[in-house]
Write a protein that holds these residues in place. Structure first.
Motif, short mmCIF file in Angstrom:
data_model
loop_
_atom_site.label_atom_id
_atom_site.label_comp_id
_atom_site.label_asym_id
_atom_site.label_seq_id
_atom_site.Cartn_x
_atom_site.Cartn_y
_atom_site.Cartn_z
N VAL A 1 0.84 -1.20 0.00
CA VAL A 1 0.00 0.00 0.00
C VAL A 1 0.88 1.25 0.00
CG1 VAL A 1 -1.75 1.27 1.33
CG2 VAL A 1 -1.79 -1.24 1.29
N TRP A 2 2.04 1.14 0.64
CA TRP A 2 2.98 2.26 0.78
C TRP A 2 3.34 2.87 -0.57
CZ3 TRP A 2 8.10 1.51 -1.13
CH2 TRP A 2 9.01 2.52 -0.84
N GLU A 3 3.50 4.18 -0.56
CA GLU A 3 3.98 4.88 -1.75
C GLU A 3 5.10 5.82 -1.30
OE1 GLU A 3 4.58 5.85 -5.46
OE2 GLU A 3 3.04 4.38 -4.96
N PRO A 4 6.29 5.74 -1.92
CA PRO A 4 7.39 6.61 -1.47
C PRO A 4 7.04 8.08 -1.70
CG PRO A 4 8.01 5.42 -3.46
CD PRO A 4 6.69 4.87 -3.03
N ASN A 5 7.31 8.91 -0.70
CA ASN A 5 7.05 10.33 -0.89
C ASN A 5 8.34 11.13 -0.94
OD1 ASN A 5 7.81 10.20 1.72
ND2 ASN A 5 5.87 10.89 2.60
N ARG A 6 9.46 10.39 -1.03
CA ARG A 6 10.77 11.03 -1.18
C ARG A 6 11.75 9.99 -1.72
NH1 ARG A 6 13.93 12.60 3.64
NH2 ARG A 6 15.36 12.23 1.96
N GLN A 7 12.98 10.45 -1.99
CA GLN A 7 13.96 9.54 -2.60
C GLN A 7 15.18 9.40 -1.70
OE1 GLN A 7 14.14 11.56 -6.43
NE2 GLN A 7 12.96 9.89 -7.29
N TYR A 8 15.87 8.29 -1.87
CA TYR A 8 16.98 7.92 -0.99
C TYR A 8 18.23 7.61 -1.82
CZ TYR A 8 13.22 7.51 2.37
OH TYR A 8 12.14 7.79 3.17
N GLU B 1 2.68 -11.48 -9.86
CA GLU B 1 1.83 -10.51 -10.59
C GLU B 1 1.94 -9.09 -10.01
OE1 GLU B 1 0.72 -12.97 -8.69
OE2 GLU B 1 -1.23 -12.54 -7.83
N MET B 2 2.59 -8.97 -8.85
CA MET B 2 2.77 -7.64 -8.26
C MET B 2 4.21 -7.15 -8.39
SD MET B 2 0.43 -8.28 -4.89
CE MET B 2 -0.04 -6.63 -4.41
N LEU B 3 5.06 -8.00 -8.98
CA LEU B 3 6.49 -7.69 -9.01
C LEU B 3 6.81 -6.42 -9.81
CD1 LEU B 3 9.34 -8.61 -8.16
CD2 LEU B 3 9.44 -9.89 -10.31
N ASP B 4 6.24 -6.30 -11.01
CA ASP B 4 6.55 -5.13 -11.85
C ASP B 4 6.16 -3.84 -11.15
OD1 ASP B 4 7.54 -6.78 -13.77
OD2 ASP B 4 5.85 -6.60 -15.14
N ALA B 5 4.95 -3.82 -10.62
CA ALA B 5 4.48 -2.60 -9.94
C ALA B 5 5.34 -2.32 -8.72
CB ALA B 5 3.01 -2.75 -9.54
N PHE B 6 5.75 -3.40 -8.03
CA PHE B 6 6.55 -3.18 -6.83
C PHE B 6 7.93 -2.62 -7.18
CE2 PHE B 6 9.13 -4.00 -3.17
CZ PHE B 6 8.32 -3.48 -2.17
#
Ligand SMILES: C[S@@+](CC[C@H](N)C(=O)[O-])C[C@H]1O[C@@H](n2cnc3c(N)ncnc32)[C@H](O)[C@@H]1O
Length: 227
Positions: free
Chosen positions: A112-119, A134-139
């Motif tokens: 569910v998490w969405e990054p709101n910054r970069q590291y 089936e979730m690998l590409d999106a992840f």
């Protein structure tokens, strides 16, 4: 993929938290003596060495940090670490074990998490194998959004099952895992081919490199190139 399995996966790790380190290092309740097949402590010694070579970094993100086996290594090479996990029990053990003010903890469901910054470094230890195919590409695309241009990704995981999991691995991506008290959970466990992961990450703009220091584990590192 049923959402129930992903919830059961979280429930499994919540329940496992207190015995997780014993399971991984095959000590205490999980000591198999000389019959031990995985010998994981020794086989995992390459991870701190690799992290030392990769570092230092300013800001590090650790995905699915668990009890802190790797958090205490990544904090040695970073000015700050953001450590994510869905299990409050894991996070509590981690915080107690690592006890370092440079680590910020967040309880999140990574699906569910969405990054709101970069590291500068995103580190994932033994998490990707729990992401359904089936979730690998999106992840992976989501992970890419968390890496700064020029930044690094480091994924450590299993490329082949240990002997005790070989049969289950042949039967598919759902594995039954039992706790010491006998409670059983179904989780996702996928032994991804490193070539497949490299191909996907290259398409996302990473220059990749794979190490397979032993029979079970791999480390995939990637640098996110300029557009
Ligand atoms: C195999 S453990 C790896 C822990 C740690 N990285 C290590 O290598 O010791 C998997 C971790 O993923 C966490 N986890 C499971 N499902 C999750 C989810 N949906 N979102 C975030 N963390 C999750 C578990 O709580 C557990 O800490």
């Amino acid at each position: 993929m049923s959402d129930d399995i992903l919830k059961e996966q979280i429930a499994h790790y919540r329940a496992l938290a207190q015995e997780y380190d014993e399971l991984i290092f095959q000590t205490g309740r999980y000591a198999y003596g000389e019959q031990s097949t995985s010998g994981r402590g020794d086989d995992l010694a390459f991870v701190p060495q690799l992290l030392q070579i990769l570092g230092p970094f300013e800001e590090i993100l650790e995905l699915a940090c668990g009890t802190g086996i790797w958090t205490r290594e990544v904090v040695k090479i970073g000015k700050s670490v953001t450590a994510l996990d869905a299990s409050p029990e894991m996070l509590e053990i981690n915080q107690h074990k690592v006890a370092d003010a440079r680590v910020r903890y967040q309880q999140v469901d990574l699906f569910v998490w969405e990054p709101n910054r970069q590291y500068d470094l995103v580190y994932s230890g033994f998490w990707l194998s729990h992401v359904p195919p089936e979730m690998l590409d999106a992840f992976l695309a989501k992970v890419r959004r968390a890496v700064r241009t020029g930044g690094q990704l480091c994924i450590v995981d299993e490329h082949s099952p240990p002997p005790e999991e070989r049969e289950a691995a042949q039967q598919g991506i759902y594995h039954q895992r039992s706790l010491f008290d006998g409670r059983t959970f179904t989780i996702v466990k996928v032994f991804y081919e490193t070539a497949l992961l490299e191909e996907k990450l290259r398409q996302l703009g990473f220059q990749t490199h794979v190490q397979q220091p032993n029979e079970y584990f791999f480390a995939l590192t990637g640098t996110l190139e300029q557009d």
